[in-house]
Scaffold this active site. Structure first.
Site, short mmCIF file in Angstrom:
data_model
loop_
_atom_site.label_atom_id
_atom_site.label_comp_id
_atom_site.label_asym_id
_atom_site.label_seq_id
_atom_site.Cartn_x
_atom_site.Cartn_y
_atom_site.Cartn_z
N ASP A 126 0.69 -1.31 0.14
CA ASP A 126 -0.01 -0.03 0.12
C ASP A 126 0.77 1.30 0.00
O ASP A 126 0.32 2.37 0.32
CB ASP A 126 -0.95 -0.03 1.12
CG ASP A 126 -2.08 -0.96 0.75
OD1 ASP A 126 -2.69 -0.93 -0.01
OD2 ASP A 126 -2.54 -1.57 1.96
N ASP A 186 -7.42 -3.70 -5.17
CA ASP A 186 -6.90 -2.44 -4.71
C ASP A 186 -5.56 -2.09 -4.96
O ASP A 186 -5.25 -0.75 -5.17
CB ASP A 186 -6.99 -2.44 -3.17
CG ASP A 186 -7.92 -3.42 -2.52
OD1 ASP A 186 -8.67 -4.19 -3.23
OD2 ASP A 186 -8.54 -3.10 -1.60
N1 GLY Z 1 -7.47 -2.16 1.18
C1 GLY Z 1 -8.14 -0.78 1.04
C2 GLY Z 1 -9.62 -0.95 0.84
O1 GLY Z 1 -9.98 -1.51 2.05
O2 GLY Z 1 -10.33 -0.75 0.22
#
Ligand code: GLY
Length: 418
Positions: A126, A186
Site C-alpha cells: 500500500d 486495490d
Molecule cells: N485495501 C483497501 C480497502 O479497504 O479498500
C-alpha cells in the site's frame, strides 16, 4: 481541446488523444463548487484541531493519523505503517491546492513528513496510498525534491514485492496457510506512484513493474461483465491462478463496491500514463458496468456490496435502508469518472461527468458531516470491512481524500468548459 486542458491538470504526459470536442452540457456553476469546497476547508480546520500537533520532523510518529471513528465514538488514529497513514496529509495538500494559503502547505508538509518511516517498509503493497498520496501529492504541488526522494525510495521498496513469475506485486502476507501469493484489486492504485517514479527518474524498472501488474490484473481479476473479484491468489512458482475469492466483500462472486471503484480508477490512471488503448477500453467497460447496475440507489451512492440477496432486487428509488452504503466507493468512482471523461468521445464524456456530478451532489448534500462534528471528517456513511465487523457506516479518511480530489477535478472541468 477541453479534455486536454483537464488532462494537463492531471499531469498527463502525452497529449496524443482524442479530446472529444466541445461539450454542451451546462456544467455545475463554479461559484457553487467553490462554496462546497470552502465548507470542506472549514471542516478540515476542525480536523486539524482534533488531530493535534503533527510530530516533529525526524521523530518517530506513533498513532497520530486520524483514520475513522470507533464504535465507542472516539477518534481512531493510526501509525505511519497503516495503509491509511497518507490520506490525512493528502487531504491537506488538496486544501492547499485549492486555497494556495501557505498555512495549509505548512500543515500538509508537517503531516507528510510524519509518514516518512513508511518509505522503507516492505511489509505492505500500500505504499502508493501511503507515500504517493502524501509525498507524491506534495511534490506535484511544490516541486520540493526532498519529497521526491522519499517517493523514489518508497517505489524501490514497493517493487521488492514484485514477482516476475506471477507478473504482479504481492498484496498481503497474512493467511499464508490459505494463500500463496494474494493480489487484490486495490493494488492497482499503488501503480500511480511507480509510473511517476519512472517519469521523474528515467528509470524504467518502475514502469515495467506497473505495466506488468496492470496487464496480469486485467487478464485475471475480471469477470465477463467487467466486475472484479477482490482477491486472486497465484502460485508463486508458476504464476497460475490458484483461487479467486473475496475478503472484504459479501461473497466470492459478489460485487464488493470499493473494489469495483479501485479497478475503475486504476485502469483510468494507467491509461493516463501509458496511453494503452487496452486500459482505456477496460476502464470504459468497468464504468459502463457500474453505470448500468439496475439496483444502484438513486442518489448514486452504492451499497457496500452490490450483489447480495438484500439488495439484488432493490429498486433504485426504494433502496434497502438497512444495508450500509459506502461513500468512499462513491467518491473514488466520481473522481475516476472525471478523469475517464477526459479520454472519451463527447457524449460519453458528458454521461460520465453527469454521473460524477450526481454522486458529488449527493455526497455534498446528504453524506456530509455537520460542520464542527465528527472530529472534522468530511463524509459520513462509509464501510471499511463489513465481514470483519469493522468500520461499518463510519467516516473514513480515504473517503474524504477522494471526495476532495473529485471536487478538485469537477472544478477543473468547470474551468475547462467555461
Ligand atoms: N485495501 C483497501 C480497502 O479497504 O479498500
Amino acid at each position: 481541446m477541453l479534455a486536454l486542458t483537464f488532462a494537463n491538470a492531471l499531469n498527463a504526459q502525452n497529449d496524443n488523444f482524442n479530446s472529444g470536442g466541445p461539450f454542451n452540457q451546462a456544467c455545475v456553476k463554479a461559484d457553487s463548487l467553490d462554496a462546497t469546497f470552502n465548507t470542506a476547508v472549514s471542516q478540515m480546520e476542525y480536523a486539524l484541531q482534533c488531530a493535534g500537533e503533527a510530530p516533529a520532523r525526524g521523530s518517530k510518529a506513533g498513532k497520530v493519523f486520524p483514520r475513522t471513528i470507533g464504535t465507542d465514538g472516539k477518534l481512531v488514529k493510526v501509525g505511519p505503517l497503516d495503509w491509511c497513514s497518507g490520506f490525512f496529509a493528502g487531504s491537506l495538500w488538496q486544501v492547499y491546492d485549492f486555497t494556495k494559503d501557505p498555512m495549509w502547505r505548512q500543515k500538509a508538509e508537517q503531516w507528510t513528513w510524519a509518514v516518512e518511516e513508511a518509505k522503507s517498509y516492505r511489509g505492505t503493497h500500500d505504499l502508493g496510498f501511503m507515500i504517493g498520496n502524501s509525498f507524491g501529492k506534495g511534490y506535484e504541488l511544490t516541486g520540493d525534491t526532498a519529497l521526491l526522494n522519499v517517493l523514489i525510495e518508497a517505489s524501490r521498496t514497493l517493487i521488492s514485492r514484485f514477482s516476475p513469475q506471477v507478473g504482479c506485486i504481492r498484496s498481503w502476507d497474512f493467511n499464508r496457510d490459505r494463500w500463496k501469493f494474494p493480489v487484490i484489486i486495490d493494488n492497482m492504485m499503488n501503480l500511480e506512484m511507480l509510473f511517476r517514479a519512472t517519469q521523474l527518474t528515467g528509470d524504467s524498472t518502475f514502469w515495467h513493474v506497473a505495466v506488468t501488474h496492470a496487464n496480469t490484473t486485467m487478464k485475471n481479476h475480471f469477470r465477463q461483465n467487467a466486475s472484479s473479484w477482490h482477491v486472486v491468489d497465484y502460485d508463486p512458482q508458476t504464476g497460475r491462478v490458484r483461487e479467486r475469492c473475496t475478503f472484504q466483500g459479501h461473497a466470492d462472486d459478489s460485487y464488493w463496491s470499493r473494489g469495483q471503484s479501485w479497478g475503475l480508477y486504476g485502469f483510468t490512471m494507467s491509461y493516463r500514463f501509458t496511453r494503452d488503448e487496452a486500459y482505456l477500453r477496460h476502464a470504459r467497460r468497468i464504468a459502463d458496468f457500474l453505470l448500468s447496475l439496475p439496483n444502484m440507489p438513486s442518489d448514486g451512492i452504492p451499497y457496500w456490496d452490490m450483489k447480495m440477496p438484500e439488495v439484488e432486487h432493490a429498486k433504485p428509488s426504494q433502496p434497502n435502508a438497512s444495508v450500509p452504503r459506502d461513500a468512499s466507493s462513491a467518491a473514488i468512482m466520481a473522481s475516476a469518472l472525471y478523469e475517464l471523461a477526459a479520454y472519451v468521445d463527447a457524449a460519453t464524456s458528458e454521461r460520465y461527468r453527469a454521473t460524477a456530478d450526481h454522486i458529488l451532489g449527493s455526497l455534498s448534500t446528504r453524506y456530509r458531516a455537520p460542520q464542527g462534528t465528527n472530529y472534522g471528517f468530511l463524509l459520513l456513511h462509509s464501510t471499511g470491512h463489513l465481514p470483519g465487523n469493522s468500520e461499518i457506516d463510519v467516516p473514513l479518511n480515504y473517503a474524504d481524500y477522494y471526495y476532495l480530489e473529485a471536487l478538485m477535478r469537477q472544478r477543473r472541468w468547470s474551468q475547462a468548459l467555461r
